[in-house]
Every structure is written in structure tokens, then in C-alpha cells.
Scaffold this motif. Structure first.
Motif, PDB file in Angstrom:
ATOM      1  N   ARG A   1      -3.711  10.902  -6.153  1.00 17.44           N
ATOM      2  CA  ARG A   1      -5.147  10.857  -6.436  1.00 17.44           C
ATOM      3  C   ARG A   1      -5.919  11.494  -5.291  1.00 17.44           C
ATOM      4  NH1 ARG A   1      -6.745   6.262 -10.479  1.00 17.44           N
ATOM      5  NH2 ARG A   1      -4.774   6.145 -11.622  1.00 17.44           N
ATOM      6  N   LYS A   2      -7.041  12.095  -5.644  1.00 14.95           N
ATOM      7  CA  LYS A   2      -7.866  12.760  -4.640  1.00 14.95           C
ATOM      8  C   LYS A   2      -8.842  11.783  -4.007  1.00 14.95           C
ATOM      9  CE  LYS A   2      -7.849  17.443  -6.596  1.00 14.95           C
ATOM     10  NZ  LYS A   2      -8.715  18.539  -7.103  1.00 14.95           N
ATOM     11  N   PRO A  60      -5.464   2.606 -10.060  1.00 15.54           N
ATOM     12  CA  PRO A  60      -4.893   2.698 -11.412  1.00 15.54           C
ATOM     13  C   PRO A  60      -5.288   1.484 -12.244  1.00 15.54           C
ATOM     14  CG  PRO A  60      -3.220   3.145  -9.741  1.00 15.54           C
ATOM     15  CD  PRO A  60      -4.419   2.605  -9.014  1.00 15.54           C
ATOM     16  N   LYS A  61      -5.718   1.720 -13.467  1.00 14.46           N
ATOM     17  CA  LYS A  61      -6.163   0.629 -14.331  1.00 14.46           C
ATOM     18  C   LYS A  61      -5.031  -0.369 -14.578  1.00 14.46           C
ATOM     19  CE  LYS A  61      -8.139  -0.395 -18.878  1.00 14.46           C
ATOM     20  NZ  LYS A  61      -8.626   0.175 -20.154  1.00 14.46           N
ATOM     21  N   GLU A  62      -3.806   0.131 -14.753  1.00 12.36           N
ATOM     22  CA  GLU A  62      -2.679  -0.768 -15.027  1.00 12.36           C
ATOM     23  C   GLU A  62      -2.475  -1.757 -13.888  1.00 12.36           C
ATOM     24  OE1 GLU A  62      -2.636   2.487 -15.100  1.00 12.36           O
ATOM     25  OE2 GLU A  62      -2.293   3.023 -17.211  1.00 12.36           O
ATOM     26  N   TRP A  63      -2.636  -1.286 -12.654  1.00 13.54           N
ATOM     27  CA  TRP A  63      -2.468  -2.164 -11.492  1.00 13.54           C
ATOM     28  C   TRP A  63      -3.568  -3.202 -11.432  1.00 13.54           C
ATOM     29  CZ3 TRP A  63      -5.330  -3.017  -6.951  1.00 13.54           C
ATOM     30  CH2 TRP A  63      -4.651  -3.702  -5.927  1.00 13.54           C
ATOM     31  N   VAL A  64      -4.797  -2.776 -11.742  1.00 14.02           N
ATOM     32  CA  VAL A  64      -5.941  -3.699 -11.741  1.00 14.02           C
ATOM     33  C   VAL A  64      -5.721  -4.801 -12.765  1.00 14.02           C
ATOM     34  CG1 VAL A  64      -8.403  -3.922 -12.224  1.00 14.02           C
ATOM     35  CG2 VAL A  64      -7.562  -1.973 -10.888  1.00 14.02           C
ATOM     36  N   VAL A  65      -5.290  -4.428 -13.967  1.00 16.00           N
ATOM     37  CA  VAL A  65      -5.068  -5.418 -15.031  1.00 16.00           C
ATOM     38  C   VAL A  65      -3.910  -6.348 -14.670  1.00 16.00           C
ATOM     39  CG1 VAL A  65      -4.358  -5.712 -17.441  1.00 16.00           C
ATOM     40  CG2 VAL A  65      -6.013  -3.925 -16.826  1.00 16.00           C
ATOM     41  N   ALA A  66      -2.813  -5.774 -14.147  1.00 18.16           N
ATOM     42  CA  ALA A  66      -1.640  -6.584 -13.817  1.00 18.16           C
ATOM     43  C   ALA A  66      -1.949  -7.629 -12.756  1.00 18.16           C
ATOM     44  CB  ALA A  66      -0.503  -5.672 -13.342  1.00 18.16           C
TER      45      ALA A  66
END
Length: 324
Positions: free
Chosen positions: A4-5, A19-25
Motif C-alpha cells: 500500500r502507498k 485492509p478491511k478484512e483485518w479490521v473486521v477480523a
């Protein structure tokens, strides 16, 4: 791996999206706080603040009669797993055998103490935090105790001392405890990189220290066995060849530790070269030992050869660290 930049968000600040997946997890939402920690190796670790309790508790449930030795093995495995606390629940009650297993466990490990005991529950809690653990200092302490044990056994060849030899046997238990502690710290660091940063070493260094500590623990076992053999024999054991092999084992072990500490590749190479002939030299023993003394001299020589071989393993670890 995602790439990511960075984006500038102000005069002196930069931002990177998560990352959205990490936030949700991790059950995070806007406004939650994250912790940032820079590791000695330069990486930046990002983790939720609710992760401060890194390792949690383990609940061990038992029923009926249990083998105390099996329980001891299980408790040591849980300890090595790095848990902050261990709760033992036994139905219908905590037996005397189980209590002895727990007592044996706390005497073999460092940091875990019984904090609560009821009819059917024993709760243990770690009372030592990571700032108290310095892997390199622990390794140095193990080395010092193993070296002292070797010298004490050597001094008892011609002048046996039951008191001194018994101290060597007891000292080996302390070496075992320190090795288990380093093994536990390595497993914790593998579970959470943040932990290695708190120990002041990176994972590569901790992996090496853990392996060398296992080698020293094995050397300690051979020193303990030699002390037990001399206690059993109970008489002076005079052999020029055996004394020389003792001197060689002590010197090789000492030199290997020095090479590892200094990451001395050339010195480590010499140690490995000189260690290769130990078995051939030991085959000429015993000299000047008759009867039972000859048998004990051979057994002691076998332990010394193993110590020299393990010292060569430490020298190999020195080479590994020296080229990194």
C-alpha cells in the motif's frame, strides 16, 4: 503480502489505509485506537490495544483419577506454549497426586505460582513479565553453571566430595529450568512478533539462543551423569588420560561459548576441527585404572566426548550467527 502507498495527511504525518478484512477480523470500528511499536529490526508493528494480554489463560479439565506424571508433562507443554495463566479443574476434587504434580511443575519452571486453590480448582499465574527476561543473560548464566559443574566433577576425580557432587546434580535442575524459560520465550515470540521486540532481540537471534540453550542443557545432563557416577563409585579415580580429556572438554566448551558470544567464525572453525578427534582419544582410556575404576573411567570418557561434540555444535551456531 499487500503493498500500500503512503499518503501525506499533514505537514509531518503520513497515513496508510488498513485492509478491511483485518479490521473486521479484529472487531474494529472508526475511532478505535491502535498501538504502534517499532521492533529492533526496523519493522513497525500495528495491533489493537485490546491485544495487550497477548497469550491468555489455559483451562485444563480433568476427571477422576489421573496419572501425575501425565499431568506434569501436560503442564510443562502448556507452560512452553506461553500462556499467562493455567487453571486446573478436576472433578470431583483435586487429588493429592494432582497437587504433587502441580508442586513438581512449579519447582521445575520459572515464573508460575499457585494463586488460588479450592476443592476442585488450582489456578496458576505468571508473576514475571518480559522485562525481567534477557535471553543472552540467561544463556550466559546457564553456561556459567554448566562450566562450574564440569570443573567441580574434575576436581572430584582424585578427591571425591559427596557434598560437592550433590551440588552439581542440583545445579543441573537449575539449568533445566532456565532452558525451559528460554524455550517458552521463543514460543511466545513466534506467536506474537511484538514479544520478541520487548525482549530486545529479533526472532533470528532468539531462535539461535534457544537452540544453544538446548545444547547447554544437554551438556548439563552429561555433567550431572558424571557427578552421579562418581557418587556411585565413591573412591578416587586416577587416570592421566581421563584428566587430560576433562581439560580438553572444559577448554572446548569455554572456547565455543566465547566464539558464539563474539560471533567469531574463524575461531569456531578451529574448535570444530579440533573436536573431531575426541572419540579416538577417548578410545585409549582408561590408563592406570583397574577393576571397576576402568569401567567408570570409560563411562566418564563417553560423557566427555559428548560434551566436546555438543561444544562443536555451539561453534557451528557461532558460524551461523557470524555470517548473518
Amino acid at each position: 503480502m499487500e503493498i500500500r502507498k503512503m499518503q501525506r495527511t499533514g505537514g509531518s504525518s503520513y497515513a496508510v489505509s488498513l485492509p478491511k478484512e483485518w479490521v473486521v477480523a479484529n472487531s474494529l470500528k472508526e475511532g478505535d485506537r491502535l498501538a504502534l511499536e517499532e521492533l529492533p529490526s526496523g519493522e513497525l508493528l500495528v495491533f489493537p490495544l485490546n491485544r495487550e494480554a497477548l497469550f491468555g489463560d489455559y483451562v485444563l479439565r480433568l476427571e477422576g483419577e489421573v496419572d501425575p506424571e501425565h499431568v506434569l508433562r501436560t503442564l510443562i507443554a502448556i507452560y512452553l506454549g506461553g500462556y499467562d495463566g493455567i487453571t486446573i479443574r478436576s472433578e470431583p476434587v483435586i487429588s493429592e497426586g494432582l497437587k504433587k504434580a502441580v508442586l513438581n511443575f512449579t519447582s521445575r519452571t520459572i515464573g508460575m505460582e499457585v494463586m488460588e486453590e479450592t476443592r476442585d480448582t488450582i489456578a496458576l499465574r505468571e508473576l514475571m513479565g518480559s522485562p525481567d527476561v534477557e535471553p543472552l543473560k540467561i544463556l550466559a548464566r546457564m553456561s556459567t553453571m554448566a562450566m562450574a559443574g564440569m570443573r567441580d566433577v574434575a576436581n572430584c576425580l582424585e578427591r571425591p566430595s559427596a557434598t560437592l557432587l550433590a551440588e552439581v546434580v542440583e545445579r543441573d535442575l537449575r539449568i533445566d529450568r532456565l532452558h525451559l524459560l528460554l524455550d517458552r520465550e521463543f514460543n511466545r515470540a513466534m506467536r506474537h512478533p511484538l514479544y520478541a521486540g520487548r525482549l530486545g532481540v529479533n526472532l533470528t537471534e532468539l531462535w539461535s539462543v534457544r537452540n544453544v540453550s538446548k545444547t547447554i542443557e544437554r551438556i548439563g545432563d552429561h555433567v550431572e551423569r558424571m557427578a552421579s557416577l562418581l557418587l556411585q563409585y565413591g573412591r578416587p579415580l586416577t587416570s592421566t588420560g581421563l584428566s587430560e580429556l576433562f581439560d580438553r572438554a572444559v577448554e572446548t566448551f569455554e572456547d565455543a561459548l566465547d566464539a558464539y558470544t563474539k560471533k567469531d567464525v574463524e575461531g569456531a572453525q578451529r574448535i570444530i576441527d579440533t573436536a573431531e578427534g575426541a572419540s579416538a582419544d577417548a578410545s585409549r582410556l582408561p590408563e592406570g585404572c583397574g577393576g571397576d575404576g576402568g569401567i567408570y573411567a570409560v563411562l566418564l570418557a563417553e560423557d566427555l566426548v559428548r560434551i566436546i561434540s555438543y561444544s562443536a555444535d555451539i561453534a557451528e551456531a557461532a558460524i551461523d550467527m557470524g555470517v548473518r
